[in-house]
Scaffold this motif. Structure first.
Motif, short mmCIF file in Angstrom:
data_model
loop_
_atom_site.label_atom_id
_atom_site.label_comp_id
_atom_site.label_asym_id
_atom_site.label_seq_id
_atom_site.Cartn_x
_atom_site.Cartn_y
_atom_site.Cartn_z
N THR B 280 0.63 -1.11 0.01
CA THR B 280 -0.10 0.24 0.06
C THR B 280 1.35 0.91 -0.17
N ALA B 281 2.13 1.47 0.57
CA ALA B 281 2.69 2.36 0.54
C ALA B 281 3.17 2.84 -1.21
N TYR B 282 3.40 1.35 -1.55
CA TYR B 282 3.82 1.97 -3.36
C TYR B 282 3.31 1.87 -4.00
N ALA B 284 0.33 4.67 -2.84
CA ALA B 284 0.32 6.22 -2.47
C ALA B 284 1.10 6.09 -3.44
N LYS B 285 1.92 6.05 -3.25
CA LYS B 285 3.28 6.68 -4.10
C LYS B 285 3.70 5.69 -5.20
N ILE B 310 -7.15 6.51 -2.35
CA ILE B 310 -5.56 6.86 -3.19
C ILE B 310 -6.66 7.45 -4.41
#
Lengths: 311, 443
Positions: B280-282, B284-285, B310
């Protein structure tokens, strides 16, 4: 030809807020917690300083919790029925560095404890546990205005973070926080303009912007998370560009939102994932303190923060 | 970084020959800047100028379609760094890596699990997107496993192999499904590029740094291979976030064509919580594709919900049709609950009404997709609006009683709503979670 990196340089910094005061500083805490101080967007270590990791505060109540999920209650076991035992379990067993205590017992519908009872509770809690405290009112404005000043006084010099000040009820709390040496949590309803306005009102009363933590109000994963996510990104961009009135760290009440959702009730794993991902997503938009509930979710997020900050 | 009409004018022959249909080269340039006319209309444009103008017309991050015309998804084509600036367009593809050294039965079982990973949330279907088969043994096994995957999942495919002969064979039998090939490197780009070209397939380019990535994509472009996805290899989470951020900045802020492609990240974690947090970090970014291994439904719904959040358009909150919705076997005595037409409000109320097993009507008032409190503050959920909605949707005709249930948060409108609508107002719970208990105690 080499690739020219696109690097952002920001002229301003987020203020640093310290929670907790040790003996040397007139308090009695064994450790202090530092948040904020960034000169870069979250996790972009190559563009500035990110001196303080996001911190997790364990949420506890001054009474046994009323509407918490069965799963949460069993995660703490019998200790949850005694607020002091609950707090000690967080610190001793789960290695909490920071606690967020909600004075729910003062709420007219939850026991209606007197201000004196609430103050006595905080004094006793400060005696029993030595980590820094965040103290939150019950959410009933009228009652909180009676309770929080005496609670604040009972914790004088311990440099707590106390909340939540809202746009139409902040004066009483600001006066207490100012007098007793704490920082304040300023809550706005997912609205960057109100966040800014409230910070100005608070600083107009003489409490410096360096003693404010913004509670932007968040939604859980799947329940409006993206609104808070973007509000926080916008506020952080404005702050790093030089808007002092938004250059405060963020506190996000993750646990209470995540465990309210239908999805968190489907299975233990899903509940923990729901709380953990709500938390880690908000770290990416700038969260400095995450107030959380499930010990396993806390442990997972805490490890993830370590991973992120290893670079 | 768009070229202005004047910038374009400088690239034209400036002869005012009128063959393009415009009176002057400047007038033509102005139309080109608005993308209202094609550059081909100018018969005298130089090849260099044409190349610059064509590049200009392309989106900064190339849209890439993965899969064939039966089953596919699009990534790339992003235009902003932050979702509040406009919106994120094409949700990151979530895919699964399967190793070919698993037994046939294990592969089939995994595919069966993966095929079932579909969830409905707030009126949208959340799905996984990609199946990546990884070679761990010989060419024969990779080919067998490829066949197995082709036969057992409708998802678009990705083939991961470092042996070009194996990859070519597998790509050959899978070519109708347009598999994504992994991966072109500094050493093999010419050969793997020719496989991609032969079968018309998209290709992942992998290199640890931007300079190398950029060189390889240019070489591949020169060979006529243009559908590329970028990977910066195995690094720490923070370094991956930096790489993805930098790639997007290169494309958007510097119009760097050679890095203007979606990014791919492989998450290599065994703990499903760690895997979900990292994935999920990837998402979002800026990742275009995230590959994982875990298939537990609780993990996947968490990841897909974050992606849904997102990628929601900030200007257009998800909304549903304003209507009187009958839930269950309603009759003229069934209660009527009022909420907004913000999807999240409606579906949350709906879920609780269904859980109560008490048939009821839900009236979703048109609040232009605002939630209860926001709409109330914006005067879109006041006595007047609700009364109008009651009339528009024929609530009086649908029921025999005179009671309306309103959300607890807007208790203050009770009096005025009673006066305006002629109904009796019952104040419901503040949170939807209180609805089942509330409905059970209603009579």
């Amino acid at each position: 030809m080499g690739t020219q990196l696109v690097l952002e340089k920001w002229p301003a910094a987020i203020s640093t807020v310290i929670i907790g005061a040790t003996k040397d500083e007139g308090g009695s805490r064994s450790n202090i917690v530092k948040i904020g101080g960034q000169t870069s967007l979250p996790l972009l270590f190559k563009e500035g300083d990110l001196p303080n990791k996001p911190k997790i505060a364990f949420e506890i109540w001054d009474i046994p919790p009323q509407d918490w999920q069965e799963e949460l209650i069993s995660a703490y076991g019998k200790a949850i029925n005694d607020p002091f035992a609950w707090a000690e379990k967080c610190v001793n067993e789960f290695k909490a560095q920071l606690l967020c205590v909600k004075m729910q017992g003062a709420h007219p519908d939850s026991g209606n404890k007197t201000p004196q009872e609430a103050a006595k509770f905080i004094s006793a809690l400060l005696n029993k546990i030595k980590v820094p405290l965040i103290i939150i009112g019950s959410g009933d404005d009228t009652k909180d205005n009676l309770v929080m000043p005496v609670v604040s006084e009972a914790a004088k010099k311990e440099r707590c973070s106390i909340g939540c000040a809202v746009q139409d009820n902040y004066k009483t709390l600001v006066a207490s926080v100012l007098a007793d040496g704490h920082s304040i949590i300023a809550e706005s309803p997912i609205d960057i303009n109100i966040a800014k306005q409230l910070n100005i009102l608070i600083s107009d009363m003489g409490l410096s912007l360096e003693r404010i933590v913004i509670n932007p109000t968040i939604g859980a994963l799947g329940y409006g998370l993206e609104y808070a996510y973007s509000i926080m990104e916008r506020a952080r961009l404005a702050a790093l560009s030089g808007d002092k009135t938004l250059a405060c760290p963020f506190i996000c009440f993750v646990g209470q939102e995540a465990w309210k959702t239908k999805e968190a009730k489907v299975s233990v794993e899903q509940g923990i994932a729901w709380e953990a991902i709500t938390a880690t997503s908000l770290i990416q938009s700038g969260a400095d303190i995450l107030v959380m509930r499930h010990p396993k979710a806390i442990q997972k997020v805490s490890n993830f923060i370590e991973t992120l900050y290893q670079g | 970084m768009a070229l202005s009409g004047l910038d374009i004018y400088k690239l034209l022959p400036k002869t005012n020959c009128r063959q393009c249909g415009f009176a002057t080269c400047l007038a033509f340039a102005m139309q080109l800047a608005k993308k209202a006319v094609a550059i081909e209309k100018c018969p005298f444009i130089s090849p260099e100028a044409k190349m610059i103008l064509e590049a200009q017309a392309q989106p900064p991050i190339k849209p890439i379609i993965l899969g064939n015309n039966k089953s596919n998804f699009e990534i790339g084509n992003e235009t902003v760094m932050f979702r509040h600036e406009e919106k994120f367009r094409n949700p990151a593809g979530v895919g699964f890596i399967i190793d070919d050294n698993l037994s046939d039965a294990e592969i089939k079982a995994r595919l069966k699990e993966i095929n079932q990973l579909k969830f409905e949330r707030v009126g949208q279907l959340l799905e996984v997107n990609l199946l990546a088969l990884k070679q761990n043994k010989d060419a024969k096994r990779f080919l067998e496993a490829t066949k197995l995957v082709l036969d057992n999942t409708p998802l678009p495919l990705m083939l991961i192999s470092s042996e070009l002969a194996s990859l070519k064979q597998a790509a050959g039998i899978a070519k109708d499904r347009k598999p994504l090939l992994y991966c072109a490197t500094k050493n093999n780009f010419a050969q793997i590029g020719s496989i991609a070209k032969e079968f018309g397939l998209p290709l992942v380019v992998s290199a640890p740094d931007f300079d190398s990535l950029s060189e390889i994509t240019k070489e591949l472009n020169a060979l006529g291979v243009n559908n590329l996805i970028l990977d910066t290899g195995k690094k720490s989470v923070t370094d991956k976030i930096w790489d993805l951020t930098q790639l997007r900045r290169q494309a958007l802020k510097k119009s760097n064509r050679s890095l203007g492609y979606p990014g791919l990240v492989i998450v290599d974690k065994t703990d499903p919580y760690e895997e979900a947090m990292e994935a999920t970090a990837y998402i979002a970014k800026y990742a275009g594709i995230v590959l994982i291994k875990g298939t537990a439904s609780w993990e996947i719904i968490s990841i897909l919900t974050l992606r849904q959040n997102i990628y929601t358009d900030p200007q257009k909150p998800l909304q549903i049709e304003s209507k009187l919705y009958p839930i269950g076997q309603v009759n003229p005595n069934s209660p009527v609950l009022i909420t907004t037409n913000f999807s999240l409000s409606y579906f949350t109320v709906l879920g609780e009404v269904e859980a109560s097993k008490i048939p009821a009507y839900i009236l979703s008032v048109d609040t232009q997709g605002m939630s209860v409190l926001t709409a109330w503050a914006a005067e879109k959920f006041n006595a007047e609006c609700i009364t109008k909605s009651l009339g528009d949707h024929g609530v009086k005709n649908a029921i025999k009683h005179k009671n309306l249930i309103i959300p607890g948060y807007v208790a203050v409108i009770s009096g005025e709503l009673a006066d305006k609508s002629g109904f009796q107002i019952i104040v419901g719970p503040k949170e939807a979670a209180g609805i089942p208990a509330f409905l059970k105690n209603l009579n």
